[in-house]
Design a protein around this motif. Structure first.
Motif, PDB file in Angstrom:
ATOM      1  N   SER A 141     -14.610  -4.175  33.387  1.00 56.91           N
ATOM      2  CA  SER A 141     -16.039  -3.921  33.236  1.00 56.91           C
ATOM      3  C   SER A 141     -16.418  -3.823  31.762  1.00 56.91           C
ATOM      4  O   SER A 141     -15.671  -3.290  30.946  1.00 56.91           O
TER       5      SER A 141
ATOM      6  N   TRP B 159     -19.654  -2.708  29.233  1.00 57.14           N
ATOM      7  CA  TRP B 159     -20.855  -1.864  29.215  1.00 57.14           C
ATOM      8  C   TRP B 159     -21.656  -2.223  27.975  1.00 57.14           C
ATOM      9  O   TRP B 159     -21.242  -1.947  26.840  1.00 57.14           O
ATOM     10  N   THR B 160     -22.775  -2.887  28.197  1.00 57.93           N
ATOM     11  CA  THR B 160     -23.542  -3.473  27.111  1.00 57.93           C
ATOM     12  C   THR B 160     -24.950  -3.810  27.591  1.00 57.93           C
ATOM     13  O   THR B 160     -25.187  -3.889  28.798  1.00 57.93           O
ATOM     14  N   GLU B 161     -25.857  -4.028  26.656  1.00 55.90           N
ATOM     15  CA  GLU B 161     -27.187  -4.518  26.988  1.00 55.90           C
ATOM     16  C   GLU B 161     -27.300  -6.020  26.727  1.00 55.90           C
ATOM     17  O   GLU B 161     -28.371  -6.599  26.905  1.00 55.90           O
ATOM     18  N   ASP B 162     -26.207  -6.641  26.328  1.00 56.46           N
ATOM     19  CA  ASP B 162     -26.189  -8.054  25.944  1.00 56.46           C
ATOM     20  C   ASP B 162     -25.459  -8.875  27.010  1.00 56.46           C
ATOM     21  O   ASP B 162     -24.227  -8.943  27.013  1.00 56.46           O
ATOM     22  N   THR B 163     -26.227  -9.482  27.913  1.00 54.77           N
ATOM     23  CA  THR B 163     -25.623 -10.263  29.000  1.00 54.77           C
ATOM     24  C   THR B 163     -24.810 -11.432  28.464  1.00 54.77           C
ATOM     25  O   THR B 163     -23.734 -11.746  29.000  1.00 54.77           O
TER      26      THR B 163
ATOM     27  N   ALA C 131     -21.505 -10.173  27.279  1.00 56.53           N
ATOM     28  CA  ALA C 131     -20.663  -9.815  28.420  1.00 56.53           C
ATOM     29  C   ALA C 131     -20.044 -11.060  29.054  1.00 56.53           C
ATOM     30  O   ALA C 131     -18.858 -11.069  29.419  1.00 56.53           O
ATOM     31  N   ALA C 132     -20.836 -12.118  29.183  1.00 50.92           N
ATOM     32  CA  ALA C 132     -20.319 -13.359  29.763  1.00 50.92           C
ATOM     33  C   ALA C 132     -19.264 -13.987  28.859  1.00 50.92           C
ATOM     34  O   ALA C 132     -18.225 -14.480  29.338  1.00 50.92           O
TER      35      ALA C 132
ATOM     36  N   MET D  49     -20.557  -6.105  34.620  1.00 53.76           N
ATOM     37  CA  MET D  49     -21.321  -5.602  33.496  1.00 53.76           C
ATOM     38  C   MET D  49     -22.147  -4.419  33.984  1.00 53.76           C
ATOM     39  O   MET D  49     -22.882  -4.531  34.969  1.00 53.76           O
ATOM     40  N   ASN D  50     -21.969  -3.289  33.334  1.00 51.04           N
ATOM     41  CA  ASN D  50     -22.733  -2.066  33.633  1.00 51.04           C
ATOM     42  C   ASN D  50     -22.559  -1.572  35.070  1.00 51.04           C
ATOM     43  O   ASN D  50     -23.462  -0.946  35.645  1.00 51.04           O
TER      44      ASN D  50
END
Length: 462
Positions: free
Chosen positions: A395, A397-401, A404-405, A418-419
């Motif tokens: 997992s 944890w970020t606000e940046d999709t 994350a990808a 993610m999250n």
């Protein structure tokens, strides 16, 4: 002489249930009955097969008030969490909803004068060897789609959760499922290996340890049965500099300690960007300290015992080794009255100043301990996340999709979150890499792994 399988409760060490293991003749009779039943079951229309499964689901719901305390007695999960019916319901209904599309014929009609198509046909006898940690949901992952696809199922449940197999058998009986289409059997390890080696089973799904998976694979050698394995895990989480810290803490504490950490996809190690590290650790330790370790039958208990004392002993051993090598224990376990050496009752622990020379950061713990490490950037986090023999989930944890990808593409794992964490989405395939195993459950791919393709090539003009 008939061997007896005993279920020792982690609550008080008493024998909660015991059942005789089937002898060789009884096993042969069960398999023969299953083989006969499968021929007729495969001819039952798909919508009727689905209907039986949904009726069994309703039957399980009607028994839930009895099942919840049984689970507490068998493997220690607190009754306040209400059992597993919600997950069983979600997964069963989802697989029922996609069954027609997943199993439909695939037409290949682009050649004039020919009729060409592919069918998905059942494998035959599917054997499910289920674990104790999520005894209903892990079994249902295979049982329901296998039956919907036209297979018959033989369930051999873990000794620690003997009564779960009986509950499932009762649910299918209440649903009116034709006789011998689903059978729950009790076997010793030796009896299981003998059955697998006999060549009469068409597909096996096993959830358990890496050592158990190797034993299953060895027992099946030369039989050509297909095999699905969900084995160990050491699932990581990475908290980036842009993560919502409070949200991350709340969810990762739950992901690490729910079910006393006895989750295949539970969080076992956390890497936190150096800019958020101190705040994250402080909040994580504070929330972890609020768990109440106790008798799982008590509604106030939020952390029950581990399933067996030897499992708790392993986690204690890992923790002690980490402390000897310089790790810091952040939880004062003396404040947890039930925490006692030699028992399954184990307080949660959060370790810092850890490294990958410590067992707790590389070998599966499967208990209420988690190590937290500071990292300087995505590259370092990725290096640590992949430094494991396992790969079930990871997992971010970020606000940046996008980030994350990009990171997710480089993680050696079966699923990237993610999250969120510690969740099986029936619409997405459940699978792993490396020592976590092979095969897949859930989604249309789960149906494909429980059937075989059969090709039809007709020349209709000649």
């Amino acid at each position: 002489m008939t061997e007896t399988i005993k279920l020792v409760s982690p609550i008080d060490g008493s024998v909660y249930a015991e059942r005789p293991a089937l002898d060789e003749a009884a096993v042969a009779k069960a398999v023969s009955a299953a083989r006969s039943a499968q021929v007729e079951w495969a001819n039952v229309p798909l919508d009727e097969r689905i209907s039986y499964c949904l009726k069994a689901l309703d039957a399980m719901k009607s028994m839930n008030d009895e099942i919840v305390p049984e689970i507490a007695w068998q493997m220690g999960r607190p009754v306040r969490f209400g059992g597993e019916y919600g997950g069983v319901d979600e997964r069963t209904r989802y697989m029922a909803g996609i069954a027609a599309d997943a199993l439909k014929d695939i037409e290949r009609n682009e050649r004039p004068g020919f009729k060409r198509y592919l069918k998905r046909v059942p494998l035959g006898i599917v054997m499910v060897i289920a674990p104790w940690n999520y005894p209903f949901m892990t079994a249902i992952n295979t049982i329901m789609p296998a039956l919907m696809a036209g297979n018959v199922v033989i369930l051999k449940h873990a000794a620690q959760t003997l009564l779960v197999g009986e509950r499932l058998a009762k649910a299918f009986e209440m649903a009116g499922l034709p006789k011998d289409v689903f059978q729950n059997i009790v076997l010793t390890h030796a009896g299981t290996e003998k059955l697998l080696g006999s060549g009469v089973i068409n597909h096996v799904n096993f959830t358990g340890s890496v050592a158990g998976g190797r034993a299953i694979e060895k027992a099946l050698a030369g039989t050509f049965a297909s095999l699905g394995l969900e084995l160990g895990g050491k699932d990581p989480a990475y908290v980036r500099a842009d993560a919502d810290i409070e949200y991350s803490i709340e969810n990762l504490v739950d992901g690490a300690f729910f079910n006393a950490g006895q989750c295949c996809c539970g969080i076992e190690r956390i890497y936190v960007h150096e800019s958020k590290y101190d705040a994250f650790v402080d909040g994580f330790v504070d929330l972890t300290s609020q768990y109440k370790l106790g008798d799982p039958r008590d509604e106030a208990t939020t952390l029950g015992p581990m399933a067996q004392a030897r499992f708790a002993a392993w986690v204690r051993e890992q923790t002690d080794e980490a402390l000897r090598k310089g790790a810091k224990a952040n939880i004062d376990t003396s404040k947890f009255d039930m925490n006692k050496e030699g028992t399954p009752y184990l307080a949660p622990q959060v370790l810092t100043d850890v490294n990958h020379q410590m067992s707790v950061m590389r070998e599966e713990s499967f208990g209420p301990v988690v190590g937290i490490m500071k990292v300087k950037d995505d590259e370092e986090a990725l290096q640590f996340m992949n430094d494991s023999p396992y790969g079930l989930t990871a997992s971010i944890w970020t606000e940046d999709t996008g980030a994350a990808a990009e990171i997710g593409d480089k993680i050696e794992t079966g699923m990237v979150f993610m999250n969120r964490c510690d969740y099986v989405d029936p619409g997405l395939v459940w699978t792993g890499v490396k020592d976590t195993g092979k095969g897949a459950a859930m989604s249309e791919i789960g149906f494909h792994n429980l059937t075989r393709p059969k090709a039809y090539h007709f020349k209709v003009e000649h």
